[in-house]
Design an enzyme around this catalytic site. Structure first.
Site, PDB file in Angstrom:
ATOM      1  N   CYS A 239       0.821  -1.231   0.000  1.00  0.00           N
ATOM      2  CA  CYS A 239       0.000   0.000   0.000  1.00  0.00           C
ATOM      3  C   CYS A 239       0.842   1.263   0.000  1.00  0.00           C
ATOM      4  CB  CYS A 239      -0.939   0.008   1.208  1.00  0.00           C
ATOM      5  SG  CYS A 239      -0.082   0.072   2.802  1.00  0.00           S
ATOM      6  N   CYS A 370      -5.716  59.503 -21.134  1.00  0.00           N
ATOM      7  CA  CYS A 370      -6.962  58.742 -21.228  1.00  0.00           C
ATOM      8  C   CYS A 370      -7.962  59.480 -22.113  1.00  0.00           C
ATOM      9  CB  CYS A 370      -7.525  58.545 -19.820  1.00  0.00           C
ATOM     10  SG  CYS A 370      -9.178  57.810 -19.761  1.00  0.00           S
ATOM     11  N   CYS A 373     -10.536  61.139 -19.510  1.00  0.00           N
ATOM     12  CA  CYS A 373     -10.078  62.050 -18.456  1.00  0.00           C
ATOM     13  C   CYS A 373      -8.659  62.496 -18.774  1.00  0.00           C
ATOM     14  CB  CYS A 373     -10.158  61.400 -17.066  1.00  0.00           C
ATOM     15  SG  CYS A 373      -9.003  60.043 -16.839  1.00  0.00           S
ATOM     16  N   CYS A 382      -7.131  49.393 -25.652  1.00  0.00           N
ATOM     17  CA  CYS A 382      -8.030  48.329 -26.115  1.00  0.00           C
ATOM     18  C   CYS A 382      -7.458  47.758 -27.403  1.00  0.00           C
ATOM     19  CB  CYS A 382      -9.435  48.888 -26.355  1.00  0.00           C
ATOM     20  SG  CYS A 382     -10.572  47.694 -27.099  1.00  0.00           S
ATOM     21  N   CYS A 385     -10.182  47.954 -30.598  1.00  0.00           N
ATOM     22  CA  CYS A 385     -10.531  49.178 -31.338  1.00  0.00           C
ATOM     23  C   CYS A 385      -9.497  50.281 -31.191  1.00  0.00           C
ATOM     24  CB  CYS A 385     -11.897  49.694 -30.891  1.00  0.00           C
ATOM     25  SG  CYS A 385     -11.921  50.337 -29.205  1.00  0.00           S
ATOM     26  N   CYS A 435     -12.659  37.532 -18.736  1.00  0.00           N
ATOM     27  CA  CYS A 435     -12.221  36.492 -17.791  1.00  0.00           C
ATOM     28  C   CYS A 435     -11.922  37.064 -16.418  1.00  0.00           C
ATOM     29  CB  CYS A 435     -10.972  35.793 -18.310  1.00  0.00           C
ATOM     30  SG  CYS A 435     -11.155  35.007 -19.927  1.00  0.00           S
ATOM     31  N   CYS A 506       2.642  30.062   4.221  1.00  0.00           N
ATOM     32  CA  CYS A 506       2.784  30.677   5.543  1.00  0.00           C
ATOM     33  C   CYS A 506       1.428  30.891   6.206  1.00  0.00           C
ATOM     34  CB  CYS A 506       3.543  31.993   5.434  1.00  0.00           C
ATOM     35  SG  CYS A 506       2.840  33.144   4.229  1.00  0.00           S
ATOM     36  N   HIS A 941       2.828  38.021   3.711  1.00  0.00           N
ATOM     37  CA  HIS A 941       3.435  36.948   4.510  1.00  0.00           C
ATOM     38  C   HIS A 941       2.786  36.911   5.882  1.00  0.00           C
ATOM     39  CE1 HIS A 941       6.451  34.086   5.726  1.00  0.00           C
ATOM     40  NE2 HIS A 941       6.796  34.828   6.753  1.00  0.00           N
TER      41      HIS A 941
END
Length: 1003
Positions: A239, A370, A373, A382, A385, A435, A506, A941
């Site tokens: 075993c 951005c 903004c 992206c 696009c 995802c 830990c 930790h």
């Protein structure tokens, strides 16, 4: 590691070692050898000239970045990265330990005077070099990190005047250093280097660098031998159970129980490498994994325990094949290691099947901010696009307004890349919003070219997500030295055994240390004089594995200094212990669990709850084998009162811990912080009693009274009984305005005096109070989702069906609780099944009463859930025990099903004894804590501090004991210095022991 030098190895690695030199060469042979040595020396000089700083430093920077990412927990635990350099590598260890201009550190050349003016900190914690080559005085003068040098006298490759001038500089600038010069030793031979925890190098006898050799010194020979038991390990050939063959005779115990007579006895001894062995000819620069056969000589023999034969013929029958299979099988530790390497980021269907829109060139000025903004950093492109949006705000990182996520919600474009993370090598932060995970894109270069971006011209300008996470972990260094700078005192013996970190384990080690310091767990699982449990498969038996852990932690058999570390004769410090590796236990409790079966960092408190559940479900005998979790259980009583008619209802709930919300009041910054830097938020300190007051204070709830039909009620929770051991979880996180979880370090003050909970005992129903009528399930009101909370959840991108289900499961109160429920139930098979709004159920077809399993009802009762609540929960969740437990916690006010009597087990027919005790006073003393270091809730930790009796450190010869806090930091076990009182303020899980339990003699 691939060849980093482009197929240009050092000449000495390609020398032909196939010919054997003659013992007495002729004059002609001597001339040939001299010419060969001269040619080899010339070739080596040419090779060294080609390996410039501009070429080597970028390679080392990549190695360091990879080490920080792959071994984050080890780097955080050790406080940084340590480097050892030999010969050619010595110079670069000095450079890595120096404060350099940024261009020099990156291996770049400065083009004009304005470049290269910013200095970067040393990239290593400490370094050691041996027989350095081409080192200049300037290499040493930039040094900031502690250094150890092993040098030879009159070494032309590291001249004496360079070394002495460098040593003088180190002494003048108080740079910690150690320099050993050995006369009469040729370049290339020196002493073995072992670095201790204070960055000093411990030296042993002369050897070739990094090569173990044969020694005449018996102490060194003993230290090199593996510390396996001389009698070896017996593995059953039927075993495959492993058993020792020494005083405990677990191998014989296994035979007597199973009557499996044949075992293979395995003995190992560390190999010794001869100095005169030529190095293996290298065909490429690579790191080869060291195998068992490389390190040890292994001998095996087959024993028959029934006949008493000590060396059975291996060739008989199929014994030989089985023995070979045993020797080749992976251990649990090896399987976990393989699993850790397999857990890499991978592409997904959205990156592999990305369909981009019509190609266009995005001008450089449009890549600077951005689109929604004015943010100029943390920008995500992206890939479908070409839109540019800012990312989510990263705690400890850069800011963001989640406009990249907003773009995804508006367009359903899933894949984006972080502009500042793109490197010419083709690596980048790529995120798939569909995802909700980091991914890779094998065609990232082509996908960027669609928008006119040439990946070869990109330069990484921002930290990756992983780098930001690691940096936050490293900012909180855990010191293993006291206030005087001396190493903390290591402790050995019974109860002072450390646990080796298996790779982000830990969290488990800290909880196990706290649990097995509690008398109830010790009494239940530590039986050193009893045989092991009668289990057919010990590796899969929780009882066996818990006893094994208890024996390892409490017996003291394995708590001794690591004899593989040879301390210097001038050092009085004692090496730490090796620690036990609980890989089999980790595999067992994590089996089948989505998170605990992985090698990722986990939440210590969630593991504690999971372990309690496993222990409660496992079979327990009578008397001494009582469920140890029972000592943690108690009963809370909730009082609900209608604001209009003043009628009340009392409900009880059995639990084994409390979670306290920590009031967070941020302190105003005391000084101006320059733009672009991060400042850790600081908060006003609160007392533990303030947190308990918040937990037990009345609160208003949305409630429709069944008596007067008025809306509004107050709810208050108090203790009906008190446990022997109280677990308190400090809820040390909240959410930013963008729903990003973040850790909050609010100091919680716990004084030295006992914590008295007597005032929080519920008085129960009082004279004159009128009870509210009981509600039946048929009279339950139609469920209407909270409009505001529903809107917030849908704005986060959750489907409406899931939002309604989450609000129904969490009391329809607020979006935050519903969001947490959604994250923990994403994988439920019926997560997208519409909620039955008319009946208030969570399923389309509730389980019939007759379909309820008596075993499931009994199982919930064992967890402290009353039979009516258990029946109702099982009926509402289709008989699923896991979801029924969640349902009970999400519906604490539901009285349960009193009308329907489902079949019950024999145990449920007996009156259940209420957990805990209502006796007063209820005073508790703090016994242990589990602490989390690191700014992120996703990594960091864990360590444990435990209050224990330790040997007194008074006068010599003292045999007394003193009470002190002991720090358990993985395998390191030391007497804690002043850190304990500070860490108590920021602990994550507190373990209290009822003081009067010891006084009454209650176990």
């Amino acid at each position: 590691m691939p060849d980093q030098f482009g197929g240009d190895p050092a000449p000495n690695t390609t020398a032909d070692s196939s010919t054997d030199p003659q013992a007495n060469p002729s004059i002609l042979d001597k001339v040939k050898l001299g010419v060969a040595e001269t040619a080899k020396s010339f070739m080596l000089d040419m090779w060294l000239a080609r390996q410039t700083q501009e070429k080597v430093l970028p390679i080392l920077n990549k190695v360091i970045e990879g080490a920080k990412e792959e071994f984050a927990d080890a780097v955080a635990n050790g406080g940084g990265i340590y480097a050892v350099g030999y010969c050619f590598g010595g110079k670069y260890v000095l450079l890595l330990g120096s404060e350099l201009l940024d261009t020099v550190a990156k291996g770049q050349t400065t083009k004009d005077e304005e470049q290269g003016m910013t200095k970067v900190e040393p990239q290593i914690k400490a370094g050691a070099i041996a027989h350095g080559t081409l080192i200049t005085k300037g290499d040493i003068e930039g040094l900031k990190a502690p250094i150890t040098m092993a040098c030879t006298e009159n070494d032309q490759l590291f001249p004496d005047h360079v070394r002495t001038e460098g040593q003088q500089y180190l002494e003048e600038h108080k740079i910690e250093h150690q320099i050993q010069v050995y006369p009469g030793v040729p370049h290339g031979r020196h002493r073995n280097l072992l670095m201790d925890s204070r960055h000093r190098v411990i030296l042993t006898d002369f050897v070739g660098f990094a090569v173990l050799g044969e020694y005449e010194d018996a102490k060194i020979q003993e230290a090199q031998n593996v510390k396996d038991d001389p009698a070896g390990l017996d593995v059953c050939l039927f075993c495959f159970n492993g058993g020792c063959n020494t005083e405990r005779q677990h191998s014989k115990v296994h035979y007597e129980k199973t009557k499996h007579p044949l075992v293979v006895n395995i003995q190992r001894k560390r190999k010794k490498t001869k100095r005169d062995e030529p190095p293996q000819k290298m065909s490429k620069l690579a790191i080869a994994a060291e195998t068992e056969s490389d390190r040890y000589d292994t001998t095996t023999r087959v024993r028959c325990l029934e006949c008493g034969l000590e060396d059975v013929d291996k060739t008989s029958g199929n014994v030989s094949g089985i023995v070979d299979s045993v020797l080749k099988a992976n251990t649990f530790a090896k399987q976990a290691e393989v699993q850790a390497w397999e857990q890499e980021m991978v592409p997904c269907e959205h990156t592999l099947c990305l369909e981009q829109e019509t190609a266009r060139k995005i001008e450089s000025q449009d890549l600077g901010r951005c689109s929604m903004c004015d943010l100029k950093e943390n920008l995500w492109l992206c890939l479908q696009c070409g839109n540019l949006g800012c990312g989510r705000a990263q705690f400890g990182g850069s800011g963001g307004n989640s406009h990249g996520l907003k773009h995804t919600e508006l367009t359903s474009h899933a894949v984006a890349v972080k502009l500042g993370s793109i490197t010419p090598e083709g690596t980048a932060d790529i995120y798939c919003y569909a995802c909700n995970e980091e991914r890779t894109d094998p065609e990232i270069a082509a996908h960027l070219a669609q928008w006119g971006i040439n990946i070869a011209e990109r330069e990484k300008t921002e930290k990756s997500l992983t780098e930001m996470q690691i940096e936050q972990n490293l900012k909180w260094e855990f010191s293993m030295t006291n206030e005087d700078g001396k190493e903390m005192q290591p402790l050995f013996g019974e109860g002072f055994t450390g646990l080796k970190n298996l790779g982000n384990s830990c969290y488990m080690a800290s909880i196990l240390q706290c649990l097995f310091s509690i008398p109830d767990f010790q009494a239940r699982y530590y039986h050193p004089h009893q045989p092991p449990p009668d289990a057919n498969l010990p590796a899969e038996d929780l009882e066996t594995q818990l006893r094994k852990v208890a024996d390892g932690l409490l017996s003291g058999h394995y708590s001794r200094p690591d004899t593989d570390v040879i301390a210097s004769e001038h050092s009085s410090e004692i090496p730490h212990q090796k620690g036990l590796a609980p890989s089999m236990f980790k595999h067992l409790i994590g089996r089948g669990h989505e998170e605990f079966s992985t090698m990722r960092q986990q939440d210590a408190f969630e593991l504690l709850q999971h372990l309690f559940k496993l222990i409660t479900r496992s079979p327990h005998g009578r008397d001494s084998q009582q469920d140890p979790v029972q000592s943690f259980r108690f009963v809370t009583e909730q009082r609900l009162q209608c604001l209009s008619c003043k009628k009340v209802r009392y409900t009880t709930n059995e639990q084994d811990n409390i979670t306290l919300s920590i009031p967070a009041k941020a302190l105003l910054p005391s000084k101006q912080i320059p733009d672009g830097t991060d400042q850790k938020d600081e908060y006003e300190a609160v007392t533990l009693q303030e947190c308990i007051n918040v937990f037990t204070s009345p609160e208003s709830v949305d409630y429709t009274c069944p008596s007067c039909a008025c809306k509004g009620a107050t709810k208050r929770t108090l203790f009906k009984t008190f446990p022997q051991n109280l677990v308190v979880n400090a809820r040390r996180f909240d959410y930013t305005e963008n729903w990003v979880p973040r850790k909050i370090d609010v100091p919680v003050i716990i004084g030295d005096e006992d914590v008295d909970l007597s005032q929080y005992l519920s008085r129960g129903k009082q004279d004159g109070e009128e009870l509210l009528p009981e509600e039946t399930s048929a009279a339950a009101p139609t469920f209407t989702p909270n409009a505001s909370a529903l809107s917030d959840l849908e704005a986060m991108g959750f489907p409406r069906v899931r939002c309604e289900k989450a609000l129904h499961a969490t009391g329809n109160s607020d979006a935050q609780a519903a969001m947490e429920w959604l994250f923990s139930h994403m994988d439920d098979p019926d997560i997208d099944t519409p909620v039955d709004l008319s009946a208030g159920g969570t399923r389309a077809v509730p389980a019939a009463v007759g379909d309820l399993s008596a075993e499931n009802v009994s199982m919930l009762e064992m967890m402290g859930i009353g039979a009516p609540q258990a029946r109702k929960a099982l009926r509402e969740t289709g008989g699923d025990v896991e979801r029924a437990v969640d349902w009970v916690f999400s519906h604490p006010d539901d009285p349960g099903d009193f009308e329907s009597e489902a079949p019950s087990a024999e145990s449920s027919s007996q009156q259940k004894v209420e957990a805990g005790s209502a006796d007063l006073p209820a005073k508790y003393s703090l016994q242990s804590i589990a602490c989390h270091k690191g700014a992120s809730i996703h990594a960091g930790h864990y360590v444990a501090f435990i209050r224990k009796q330790i040997p007194a450190t008074g006068a010599a010869g003292s045999t007394g004991e003193e009470e002190a806090w002991v720090l358990y930091n993985d395998e390191k076990v030391v007497k804690a210095a002043g850190d304990a009182n500070e860490m108590i303020k920021f602990a994550y899980v507190y373990f209290f022991r009822r003081r009067d339990v010891e006084e009454r003699g209650v176990r």
